[in-house]
Every structure is written in C-alpha cells, then in structure tokens.
Motif scaffolding. Structure first.
Motif, short mmCIF file in Angstrom:
data_model
loop_
_atom_site.label_atom_id
_atom_site.label_comp_id
_atom_site.label_asym_id
_atom_site.label_seq_id
_atom_site.Cartn_x
_atom_site.Cartn_y
_atom_site.Cartn_z
N THR A 300 2.26 32.95 49.97
CA THR A 300 3.13 31.97 49.31
C THR A 300 3.04 30.61 50.00
O THR A 300 2.92 29.57 49.35
CB THR A 300 4.59 32.46 49.30
OG1 THR A 300 4.66 33.67 48.55
CG2 THR A 300 5.51 31.42 48.68
N ALA A 301 3.10 30.63 51.33
CA ALA A 301 3.00 29.37 52.08
C ALA A 301 1.63 28.73 51.87
O ALA A 301 1.52 27.50 51.74
CB ALA A 301 3.26 29.62 53.55
N ALA A 302 0.57 29.55 51.85
CA ALA A 302 -0.77 29.02 51.66
C ALA A 302 -0.92 28.38 50.28
O ALA A 302 -1.55 27.32 50.14
CB ALA A 302 -1.80 30.13 51.83
N LEU A 303 -0.33 28.98 49.27
CA LEU A 303 -0.37 28.40 47.92
C LEU A 303 0.37 27.08 47.88
O LEU A 303 -0.09 26.10 47.28
CB LEU A 303 0.23 29.39 46.91
CG LEU A 303 0.39 28.87 45.48
CD1 LEU A 303 -0.97 28.52 44.87
CD2 LEU A 303 1.12 29.90 44.62
N GLU A 304 1.52 27.04 48.53
CA GLU A 304 2.33 25.83 48.50
C GLU A 304 1.65 24.66 49.21
O GLU A 304 1.77 23.51 48.77
CB GLU A 304 3.70 26.11 49.11
CG GLU A 304 4.56 27.01 48.24
CD GLU A 304 5.88 27.36 48.90
OE1 GLU A 304 6.77 27.89 48.20
OE2 GLU A 304 6.02 27.13 50.12
N GLU A 305 0.93 24.93 50.29
CA GLU A 305 0.27 23.84 51.01
C GLU A 305 -1.16 23.60 50.53
O GLU A 305 -1.82 22.67 50.99
CB GLU A 305 0.25 24.13 52.51
CG GLU A 305 -0.71 25.19 52.95
CD GLU A 305 -0.76 25.37 54.47
OE1 GLU A 305 -0.19 24.54 55.18
OE2 GLU A 305 -1.38 26.35 54.92
N PHE A 306 -1.61 24.41 49.57
CA PHE A 306 -2.98 24.31 49.07
C PHE A 306 -3.26 22.92 48.48
O PHE A 306 -4.39 22.41 48.54
CB PHE A 306 -3.22 25.39 48.02
CG PHE A 306 -4.65 25.52 47.57
CD1 PHE A 306 -5.58 26.19 48.34
CD2 PHE A 306 -5.06 24.97 46.35
CE1 PHE A 306 -6.90 26.32 47.92
CE2 PHE A 306 -6.36 25.09 45.93
CZ PHE A 306 -7.29 25.77 46.70
N GLY A 307 -2.23 22.29 47.94
CA GLY A 307 -2.44 21.01 47.27
C GLY A 307 -2.56 19.82 48.18
O GLY A 307 -2.83 18.70 47.70
N ARG A 308 -2.38 19.97 49.49
CA ARG A 308 -2.38 18.79 50.36
C ARG A 308 -3.66 17.96 50.24
O ARG A 308 -3.58 16.74 50.06
CB ARG A 308 -2.12 19.19 51.81
CG ARG A 308 -1.89 17.94 52.67
CD ARG A 308 -1.79 18.21 54.14
NE ARG A 308 -1.50 16.96 54.85
CZ ARG A 308 -1.78 16.73 56.11
NH1 ARG A 308 -2.34 17.67 56.85
NH2 ARG A 308 -1.49 15.57 56.67
N PRO A 309 -4.86 18.55 50.37
CA PRO A 309 -6.05 17.69 50.25
C PRO A 309 -6.23 17.10 48.86
O PRO A 309 -6.98 16.14 48.67
CB PRO A 309 -7.21 18.63 50.61
CG PRO A 309 -6.68 20.00 50.42
CD PRO A 309 -5.22 19.93 50.71
#
Length: 445
Positions: A300-309
C-alpha cells in the motif's frame, strides 16, 4: 592515510521513515517525532562520528502530499538542523540539500558559508534542481522549470556561489588595534555578476572558512545531471544495482570530469547510497532483511509513493491489474523524469500490470550488503576495490542495525587497512582528501 585511497562513509538519517520505509517509525527504538527531534539527530551524528564517518547527509524536499513518507511530512530544515549539530560534534562533515531552483543565490550562499564557519570547515552542499514539480506552486510559480532551465540555473548558481565565497581574501581582516585598521579594503571584492539567470552585486558579507568553500555534492542522474556533477561536483550521491552498474557510472563520471571539464578525477568522489543489514550470521541477516522489508515497506505504501517521479501523479485510482498506464509518463516531464521514464519503459518491455510495476519497485530494494559483519565488510571492500565507488552513503534505518555497522563492520574495515582509525583532518575537505580551492583574487596576485 591522507595519501592513500580509502573508503569514505556517509550516514543518511531518515527519521521516521523515507521512501521505501513508510512504516519505519513503528520500530520502538525510533521516537515518533524523530524527524523533528534534535536529540535524536544529535545521537545519530555522534554515533556516526564515533565510527569516524566522513559525513552526515540530510536530504530534503519542499513539497508534500498525503502520500509522502512520514519523514517528509514533518522534518527540520537542513541548514538549521546542521547548524545545531555543528556545535554538538567536532569532526564529522555536515552536508545538507538545498535547491538552486527556489533559493536566492546570495541568501543561500550566506547560509552555507555561515554553517561552514560555525562548524569550522565541515559544511557540504548537496546541489539539487528539485524534482518534485509541485514545489513550484509553493514559490508562486504556475509550473516547474523545464530540465534545460533547471540545469542552466544550477551551473550558473554554483559558479556564482563560489565567486561570492571568495568576496574576501583570506587575510582581508587585519584587526590591528594599534593602527585601528579592521579591514584591508583592497582585499574585499565586489562581484557585479550579470548572468543568464541571476544578477548579484556582492560582495558577500562573510569570510571563507578554513576549508575555503563548502564541499559541493550532486545527485542528478539525467545527462544534464551528470554533466552538472562532472563539472562542479566534488562528491556524487548515486545508486547502483550491482558492481557492473556502479563501474559504468564511475567510469562515465570520471571521464566526463576529465575530458569535458579538465578536472582531476580524484577530486570527484562517487558515493552510492546503500542499505546494510547486519546479523550474527548471513542467514540471520537475511531473515532480518525479509522482516524489515515486510514491515517497513508495505505494498500500500509503495503504491502511494509510486507517483513521486511522475510529479506525484495519483496511481491509486487505477486498476491495479490492468496494463501499466504508460500515458502517465507525461506527468513526469518536469519532475524526476529519468526515473519515471525508466519505470515506464521497464513496465512496457515486460508487459507488466500496474501491480507488477509497483511490486518491482519493492523487489529492487533488496541489498547486496546483507550478512554477518565480515560478509558486509567484504562486500563494501569488493565494490570499492572494483572501482564501482569511492565510498558509500549508508542509510540510518533501524537504530540497532546502524549501531552494529559502527561497532562491528567499521572495525573490520579498519583491520583491513581500507578505512581510517582516526580523523586525519579537521575539515570535511581534509578528511575527503579534497584540495582547498584557492581564492580567485589571491591566486591572481
């Protein structure tokens, strides 16, 4: 040791948890307010200094979303924090991130010079152009600068900063009570800079420290970023998946520095970021790594931060099991585009769904540097001897693990003769083996 190549070590504290470690703060050894707790940072800095680390590196950004890692949501401004740590330490270098896109050159140069004086020559500046595109709106702009503008500003900015730091020759302040002369005015130099991006009259109202200028670090991986690092960087923060990748980056940066910019390659240190996991045995360490991976970085955390780049594009609204949405790459054009492009191309090449692409970002975080103290030390030495790096930036994650790095891995490196047994200099430049830049005005006399 000054005249011999040696491993350099940096410590990178992530407080309550940075990218990939959203739930690090659940470790009971970490205060819930670690990222704004000066006592916690002081303890980390002193432990790293006890381990004779070259530097403590404070990362930074100035744009957040609800999906940002805990450390990003609530953290101290780097130069303020490092100034406090300067009076709690004596030898370790103090390196902070500051952007050339959203800082006034005169103001930032003065703040960095002040840190350098407060720390008696231990300051370093991680030069960034800012990849978080949303930052622009925090500074009154409708959109972020494009790549060419960002890096054009950065090149001019660093040269301008260096010129400002040379406003006074080192012996400009006479301070002669008998004659009443405080300043030799002939040794104060006005700049009158009028460049493509900045106009600054000067001079800076600050003398140089004993190391001359703060050490310049850089971390961009695009072609423009590499050129910036090769032209002005003295330390390069990077990441490499394995030794061949590290060797390729190392060779490219050293070659650019020498062939394009006429620099001494030994004056450009390559320091990849690594995560170490130390256990009693190799098997024990791998179990710790698996447990940390499961607890510190959930899907869940990985999905949420996936959009940073991708400019913090929100991927949580997509169908996880549909083909990867390659059209989202457009959102990364003024953000961390090199990273976003690599993620997109890899997903499309492998025919991945969004779920598989997110999982891949979690899998890539597995470290080579996992094992007993001897195994970890062997791996660090292997990379260093292979010229895949000049040293390492070690993530400070779980406190118990970092203590083992300092107390068990460092002594092995010392026994092998590849790491110092005492600080050999008082400044960051001295401990990194970098020369003091001559004052441009004194040098022409």
């Amino acid at each position: 040791m000054r005249n011999r190549r040696q491993i350099h070590l940096g410590a990178v504290p992530y407080g309550t948890g940075g990218p990939g470690t959203h739930t690090l703060w659940l470790d009971p050894d970490i205060p819930g307010d670690a990222s704004v707790n000066i006592d916690w940072f002081t303890d980390v800095a002193r432990l790293a200094e006890r381990g004779l680390f070259d530097l403590l590196f404070i990362v930074d950004s100035q744009f957040i979303t609800p999906y940002s890692p805990p450390h990003y949501l609530n953290r101290l401004e780097p130069l303020t924090l490092l100034s406090a740590l300067a009076v709690q330490t004596s030898r370790i270098g103090l390196v902070g991130t500051a952007t050339t896109s959203f800082n006034s050159p005169f103001n930032l140069t003065r703040r960095l010079g002040s840190l350098d004086l407060i720390s008696r020559g231990r300051a370093g500046w991680n030069v960034v152009t800012t990849g978080d595109a949303g930052t622009a709106r925090n500074y009154g702009l409708d959109e972020h600068y494009d790549y060419d503008t960002r890096y054009g500003r950065a090149h001019e900015y660093v040269e301008l900063a260096r010129a400002l730091w040379d406003s006074y020759e080192d012996d400009a302040f006479v301070r002669n009570r008998e004659t009443g002369q405080f300043l030799d005015r002939s040794k104060q130099h006005r700049l009158d800079h009028d460049g493509a991006f900045f106009r600054v009259q000067g001079p800076l109202n600050l003398v140089r420290s004993q190391q001359g200028h703060p050490v310049i670090f850089q971390a961009g991986d695009s072609d423009q970023g590499r050129d910036l690092g090769a032209s002005v960087g003295e330390g390069i923060f990077t990441h490499a998946a394995d030794i061949p990748a590290g060797q390729a980056f190392y060779k490219d940066m050293k070659t650019r520095a020498t062939e394009r910019f006429g620099r001494d390659p030994d004056h450009l240190l390559i320091l990849p970021g690594v995560q170490l996991v130390v256990g009693d045995t190799d098997a024990d360490a791998r179990e710790l790594e698996a447990a940390n991976h499961a607890s510190d970085h959930t899907f869940t955390a990985a999905l949420e931060e996936f959009g940073r780049p991708f400019g913090w594009h929100d991927f949580t609204a997509y169908d996880l099991d549909a083909p990867f949405p390659g059209e989202a790459l457009v959102h990364g054009e003024r953000s961390f585009y090199t990273q976003a492009k690599a993620i997109t191309e890899r997903a499309q090449r492998n025919g991945w769904t969004l779920r598989q692409a997110v999982e891949a970002t979690r899998e890539r975080r597995k470290s080579e540097f996992v094992g007993s103290p001897e195994t970890v030390a062997d791996k660090l030495i292997e990379w260093w001897e292979a010229r895949a790096c000049d040293g390492f930036n070690i993530a400070v994650d779980h406190p118990a693990n970092f203590r083992r790095v300092v107390e068990e891995v460092v002594p092995i490196l010392q026994d092998r003769g590849v790491f110092r047994t005492e600080y050999t200099a008082e400044t960051l430049r001295g401990n990194l083996g970098l020369p003091i830049p001559p004052n441009r005005h004194s040098a022409t006399v």
